[in-house]
Design a protein around this motif. Structure first.
Motif, PDB file in Angstrom:
ATOM      1  N   THR A  85       0.813  -1.219   0.000  1.00 10.45           N
ATOM      2  CA  THR A  85       0.000   0.000   0.000  1.00 10.45           C
ATOM      3  C   THR A  85       0.849   1.274   0.000  1.00 10.45           C
ATOM      4  O   THR A  85       0.315   2.368  -0.137  1.00 10.45           O
ATOM      5  CB  THR A  85      -0.942   0.038   1.229  1.00 10.45           C
ATOM      6  OG1 THR A  85      -0.153  -0.090   2.417  1.00 10.45           O
ATOM      7  CG2 THR A  85      -1.954  -1.086   1.200  1.00 10.45           C
ATOM      8  N   ASN A  86       2.162   1.132   0.126  1.00 11.00           N
ATOM      9  CA  ASN A  86       3.056   2.296   0.242  1.00 11.00           C
ATOM     10  C   ASN A  86       3.231   2.981  -1.122  1.00 11.00           C
ATOM     11  O   ASN A  86       3.853   2.421  -2.024  1.00 11.00           O
ATOM     12  CB  ASN A  86       4.416   1.828   0.778  1.00 11.00           C
ATOM     13  CG  ASN A  86       5.344   2.995   1.060  1.00 11.00           C
ATOM     14  OD1 ASN A  86       5.211   4.078   0.505  1.00 11.00           O
ATOM     15  ND2 ASN A  86       6.311   2.767   1.936  1.00 11.00           N
ATOM     16  N   PRO A  87       2.711   4.213  -1.281  1.00 10.49           N
ATOM     17  CA  PRO A  87       2.788   4.861  -2.587  1.00 10.49           C
ATOM     18  C   PRO A  87       4.192   5.348  -2.950  1.00 10.49           C
ATOM     19  O   PRO A  87       4.479   5.617  -4.116  1.00 10.49           O
ATOM     20  CB  PRO A  87       1.818   6.048  -2.454  1.00 10.49           C
ATOM     21  CG  PRO A  87       1.756   6.336  -0.991  1.00 10.49           C
ATOM     22  CD  PRO A  87       2.005   5.033  -0.281  1.00 10.49           C
ATOM     23  N   SER A  88       5.082   5.448  -1.949  1.00 12.41           N
ATOM     24  CA  SER A  88       6.403   6.015  -2.262  1.00 12.41           C
ATOM     25  C   SER A  88       7.432   4.946  -2.664  1.00 12.41           C
ATOM     26  O   SER A  88       8.547   5.282  -3.040  1.00 12.41           O
ATOM     27  CB  SER A  88       6.912   6.871  -1.100  1.00 12.41           C
ATOM     28  OG  SER A  88       7.019   6.081   0.050  1.00 12.41           O
ATOM     29  N   ILE A  89       7.073   3.662  -2.588  1.00 18.06           N
ATOM     30  CA  ILE A  89       7.970   2.613  -3.092  1.00 18.06           C
ATOM     31  C   ILE A  89       7.345   2.057  -4.366  1.00 18.06           C
ATOM     32  O   ILE A  89       6.233   1.527  -4.344  1.00 18.06           O
ATOM     33  CB  ILE A  89       8.179   1.494  -2.053  1.00 18.06           C
ATOM     34  CG1 ILE A  89       8.856   2.072  -0.808  1.00 18.06           C
ATOM     35  CG2 ILE A  89       9.033   0.351  -2.644  1.00 18.06           C
ATOM     36  CD1 ILE A  89       8.913   1.134   0.362  1.00 18.06           C
TER      37      ILE A  89
ATOM     38  N   ASP B  47      -5.825  -1.253  -0.208  1.00 13.13           N
ATOM     39  CA  ASP B  47      -5.758  -0.258  -1.280  1.00 13.13           C
ATOM     40  C   ASP B  47      -4.309  -0.155  -1.739  1.00 13.13           C
ATOM     41  O   ASP B  47      -3.468   0.393  -1.020  1.00 13.13           O
ATOM     42  CB  ASP B  47      -6.255   1.111  -0.777  1.00 13.13           C
ATOM     43  CG  ASP B  47      -7.746   1.085  -0.493  1.00 13.13           C
ATOM     44  OD1 ASP B  47      -8.475   0.424  -1.262  1.00 13.13           O
ATOM     45  OD2 ASP B  47      -8.178   1.706   0.498  1.00 13.13           O
ATOM     46  N   HIS B  48      -4.028  -0.706  -2.907  1.00 16.66           N
ATOM     47  CA  HIS B  48      -2.637  -0.750  -3.377  1.00 16.66           C
ATOM     48  C   HIS B  48      -2.113   0.656  -3.692  1.00 16.66           C
ATOM     49  O   HIS B  48      -2.884   1.559  -4.010  1.00 16.66           O
ATOM     50  CB  HIS B  48      -2.515  -1.661  -4.604  1.00 16.66           C
ATOM     51  CG  HIS B  48      -3.255  -1.164  -5.805  1.00 16.66           C
ATOM     52  ND1 HIS B  48      -4.594  -1.417  -6.019  1.00 16.66           N
ATOM     53  CD2 HIS B  48      -2.845  -0.404  -6.848  1.00 16.66           C
ATOM     54  CE1 HIS B  48      -4.971  -0.854  -7.144  1.00 16.66           C
ATOM     55  NE2 HIS B  48      -3.941  -0.222  -7.670  1.00 16.66           N
ATOM     56  N   GLY B  49      -0.795   0.798  -3.609  1.00 20.53           N
ATOM     57  CA  GLY B  49      -0.164   2.087  -3.919  1.00 20.53           C
ATOM     58  C   GLY B  49       1.223   1.886  -4.502  1.00 20.53           C
ATOM     59  O   GLY B  49       1.942   0.966  -4.132  1.00 20.53           O
ATOM     60  N   GLY B  50       1.577   2.740  -5.459  1.00 20.07           N
ATOM     61  CA  GLY B  50       2.944   2.738  -5.994  1.00 20.07           C
ATOM     62  C   GLY B  50       3.238   1.679  -7.040  1.00 20.07           C
ATOM     63  O   GLY B  50       4.404   1.403  -7.319  1.00 20.07           O
ATOM     64  N   PHE B  51       2.217   1.087  -7.651  1.00 25.16           N
ATOM     65  CA  PHE B  51       2.462   0.040  -8.654  1.00 25.16           C
ATOM     66  C   PHE B  51       2.636   0.629 -10.050  1.00 25.16           C
ATOM     67  O   PHE B  51       1.856   1.493 -10.465  1.00 25.16           O
ATOM     68  CB  PHE B  51       1.299  -0.963  -8.679  1.00 25.16           C
ATOM     69  CG  PHE B  51       1.358  -1.951  -7.555  1.00 25.16           C
ATOM     70  CD1 PHE B  51       1.987  -3.169  -7.726  1.00 25.16           C
ATOM     71  CD2 PHE B  51       0.808  -1.649  -6.312  1.00 25.16           C
ATOM     72  CE1 PHE B  51       2.059  -4.084  -6.676  1.00 25.16           C
ATOM     73  CE2 PHE B  51       0.872  -2.561  -5.262  1.00 25.16           C
ATOM     74  CZ  PHE B  51       1.496  -3.774  -5.456  1.00 25.16           C
TER      75      PHE B  51
END
Length: 198
Positions: free
Chosen positions: A92-96, A117-121
């Motif tokens: 879920t981490n948008p910065s990685i 909620d996925h982030g950073g893909f």
């Protein structure tokens, strides 16, 4: 750089696999520390594996979650550990940036284990079109961008087996590693092309 590659041209290329360190993780107590290692990176390769179902309508759960840097691959056996909170934190981490091919299905599969909620893909299939590449399978991207071939022989093997074979481990590590290497190479070659997250 060519925008497509034929089967024949691909078969002429040398076969390569990941040669770095691989951690196969079956103990949930090790996950927090390994995720902390991954969180030190700005971008990592990503993939999942699921035991194939040869029955119509039956979908198996994701059994393996792979991340890779250029030097080290991490294979989390979710069928043994479950989707640990530290892994959800990473997903879920948008910065990685988590780089992969066909990742929408991977995310859908992981959401069947636990909603997040996925982030950073970053979907490489979307990204490579911006630089004119038309062939978007991981195998063809390895050939076009990295000038080597990867084996897909283990794809339909049993990812829920008590122990993964050396072939399975190399295959799973290579898939995540190729994604991050393709990404790094394209960023160097086309520095002005921004990769959009999905």
């Amino acid at each position: 750089m060519e925008n497509t590659i034929s089967k024949e041209a691909l078969n002429q290329l040398p076969l390569k696999h990941f040669e770095g360190k691989v951690d196969v993780v079956e103990d949930e107590n090790a996950i927090e520390e390994l995720v902390s290692e991954l969180e030190r990176h700005e971008a990592i390769g990503f993939d999942t594996e699921t035991k194939p179902s040869f029955q119509k309508g039956k979908i198996n759960q994701v059994s393996l979650l792979q991340f890779s840097t250029s030097e080290k691959a991490y294979l989390f056996r979710l069928n043994k550990t479950g989707l640990h909170p530290a892994l959800i934190r990473l997903l879920t981490n948008p910065s990685i940036k988590k780089i992969g091919v066909g990742i929408r299905d991977d995310i859908k599969g992981l959401n069947r284990l636990c909603r997040f909620d996925h982030g950073g893909f970053i979907e490489l299939q979307d990204h490579v079109k911006k630089v004119g590449i038309e062939d978007t399978s991981l195998k063809k991207l390895a050939g076009l961008v990295l000038n080597f071939r990867v084996s897909k022989r283990q794809r339909l093997s049993n990812w829920e087996a008590p122990y993964l074979t050396e072939g399975q481990v190399l295959y799973a590590a290579t898939d995540a590693w190729v994604a991050i290497e393709v990404y790094h190479t394209l960023i160097k070659k086309f520095p002005n092309t921004e990769a959009q997250t999905i």
